[in-house]
Design a protein around this motif. Sequence first.
Motif, PDB file in Angstrom:
ATOM      1  N   MET A  74      20.091   6.810  71.113  1.00 60.38           N
ATOM      2  CA  MET A  74      20.563   8.030  70.545  1.00 60.38           C
ATOM      3  C   MET A  74      21.049   7.902  68.992  1.00 60.38           C
ATOM      4  N   HIS A  75      21.070   6.516  68.521  1.00 61.78           N
ATOM      5  CA  HIS A  75      21.281   6.492  66.992  1.00 61.78           C
ATOM      6  C   HIS A  75      22.406   7.145  66.783  1.00 61.78           C
ATOM      7  N   ILE A  76      23.430   7.263  67.415  1.00 61.28           N
ATOM      8  CA  ILE A  76      24.637   7.763  66.888  1.00 61.28           C
ATOM      9  C   ILE A  76      25.371   7.309  65.747  1.00 61.28           C
ATOM     10  N   ASN A  77      25.324   6.219  65.488  1.00 62.41           N
ATOM     11  CA  ASN A  77      25.803   5.581  64.278  1.00 62.41           C
ATOM     12  C   ASN A  77      25.130   5.984  62.883  1.00 62.41           C
ATOM     13  N   THR A  78      23.967   6.736  63.065  1.00 60.02           N
ATOM     14  CA  THR A  78      23.267   7.072  61.773  1.00 60.02           C
ATOM     15  C   THR A  78      23.485   8.533  61.666  1.00 60.02           C
ATOM     16  N   LEU A  79      24.301   9.206  62.581  1.00 57.02           N
ATOM     17  CA  LEU A  79      24.499  10.728  62.138  1.00 57.02           C
ATOM     18  C   LEU A  79      25.227  10.840  60.844  1.00 57.02           C
ATOM     19  N   ASP A  80      24.799  11.748  59.883  1.00 52.40           N
ATOM     20  CA  ASP A  80      25.251  11.982  58.668  1.00 52.40           C
ATOM     21  C   ASP A  80      25.966  13.149  58.678  1.00 52.40           C
ATOM     22  N   PRO A  81      27.325  13.189  58.297  1.00 49.74           N
ATOM     23  CA  PRO A  81      28.076  14.574  58.693  1.00 49.74           C
ATOM     24  C   PRO A  81      27.618  15.535  57.589  1.00 49.74           C
ATOM     25  N   GLY A  82      27.318  15.185  56.280  1.00 47.85           N
ATOM     26  CA  GLY A  82      27.007  15.948  55.318  1.00 47.85           C
ATOM     27  C   GLY A  82      25.395  16.639  55.565  1.00 47.85           C
ATOM     28  N   ALA A  83      24.669  16.230  56.495  1.00 43.32           N
ATOM     29  CA  ALA A  83      23.374  16.745  56.633  1.00 43.32           C
ATOM     30  C   ALA A  83      23.267  18.212  57.023  1.00 43.32           C
ATOM     31  N   SER A  84      24.065  18.663  57.729  1.00 36.26           N
ATOM     32  CA  SER A  84      24.178  20.009  58.175  1.00 36.26           C
ATOM     33  C   SER A  84      25.649  20.349  58.800  1.00 36.26           C
ATOM     34  N   PRO A  85      25.751  21.522  59.026  1.00 36.74           N
ATOM     35  CA  PRO A  85      26.963  22.069  59.861  1.00 36.74           C
ATOM     36  C   PRO A  85      27.011  21.648  61.077  1.00 36.74           C
ATOM     37  N   LEU A  86      25.783  21.646  61.740  1.00 40.26           N
ATOM     38  CA  LEU A  86      25.536  20.892  63.275  1.00 40.26           C
ATOM     39  C   LEU A  86      25.867  19.398  62.974  1.00 40.26           C
ATOM     40  N   ASP A  87      25.558  18.604  62.268  1.00 41.46           N
ATOM     41  CA  ASP A  87      25.763  17.198  62.132  1.00 41.46           C
ATOM     42  C   ASP A  87      27.302  16.954  61.911  1.00 41.46           C
ATOM     43  N   TYR A  88      27.926  17.905  61.144  1.00 42.30           N
ATOM     44  CA  TYR A  88      29.504  17.667  60.929  1.00 42.30           C
ATOM     45  C   TYR A  88      30.047  18.047  62.007  1.00 42.30           C
ATOM     46  N   TYR A  89      29.577  18.985  62.850  1.00 44.03           N
ATOM     47  CA  TYR A  89      30.367  19.321  64.137  1.00 44.03           C
ATOM     48  C   TYR A  89      30.271  18.351  65.284  1.00 44.03           C
ATOM     49  N   GLY A  90      28.909  17.570  65.230  1.00 46.25           N
ATOM     50  CA  GLY A  90      28.816  16.306  65.886  1.00 46.25           C
ATOM     51  C   GLY A  90      29.743  15.323  65.582  1.00 46.25           C
TER      52      GLY A  90
END
Length: 279
Positions: free
Chosen positions: A1-17
């Motif tokens: 799932m690569h959850i540790n690479t999630l970038d909260p600044g990439a998009s509103p959806l990423d920030y929500y996640g």
Amino acid sequence: MHINTLDPGASPLDYYGFELRRYREAAGLTQRELGKIVNYTGSLIGQIETARKLPTQAFSDAVDAALGTGGLLSRLLDLVLRSQLPSWFQQVAELEARAAEICTFRTQMIHGLFQTEAYARATLAAMDETDLDDRTAVRLARQRILKKEHPPVAWMILSEAALYQEIGGPQVMRGQLAHLLSFENNPRINIQILPFSAGAHAGLTGSFTLFRFDSDPTIAYTEGYGSGHPTANQDTVKDCSLRYDHLQAAALSLRDSAELIRRVMEERYGEVAEVQLQQ
């Protein structure tokens, strides 16, 4: 799932996640445990946390309550859903959200702010059925502005042709016209029908919308194929405003418009008409 690479600044959806994951972990819950609390699968929570699935209002409300976020996820939802609109339309959604008054003229299709779920789904599926659930939810999310504490005043002048353009079948159209009638006693949402009998009129060049604001200049908006054209050009705005005034003068009154909608709903899309169409 690569959850540790999630970038909260990439998009509103990423920030929500990212925020969903942060609050869940702070509560000491696994995805499955949180899922049991809010009646969703752990798999769905994982997909939302990794920005692979759009959240819904019901999901956001449930998780906000379960994790004590103070309503954060529900507040983020508007940004998330708006970001999923076609890039050329995102500015228009922002104008809708900020406007004090929205005046629109539509020729053949009911404006998205006043569409039912079934009608919206049918229009979106006309040439493309991919991700239809998400695309429909994103369109309907725009209607949340009508339920704000201080919603905009909305006017829609609708060509009579749109009442007869059978999108989705008789049942869908009946539901859509009934939805238009539900605004009949709402002074902030006003629907007028431009009848066939109006003949040549000021809107023959096509649909357009005016966005008026409390302190900013009025914006005139038109659409082309796969593109939108908002402008604050004074000459264009004056021309569109004049055209809108003439369209309102040529359209039926609010009461007569509602009566025409009601008559078309019963005569064309009533139960007897549905049976005849099926035979």
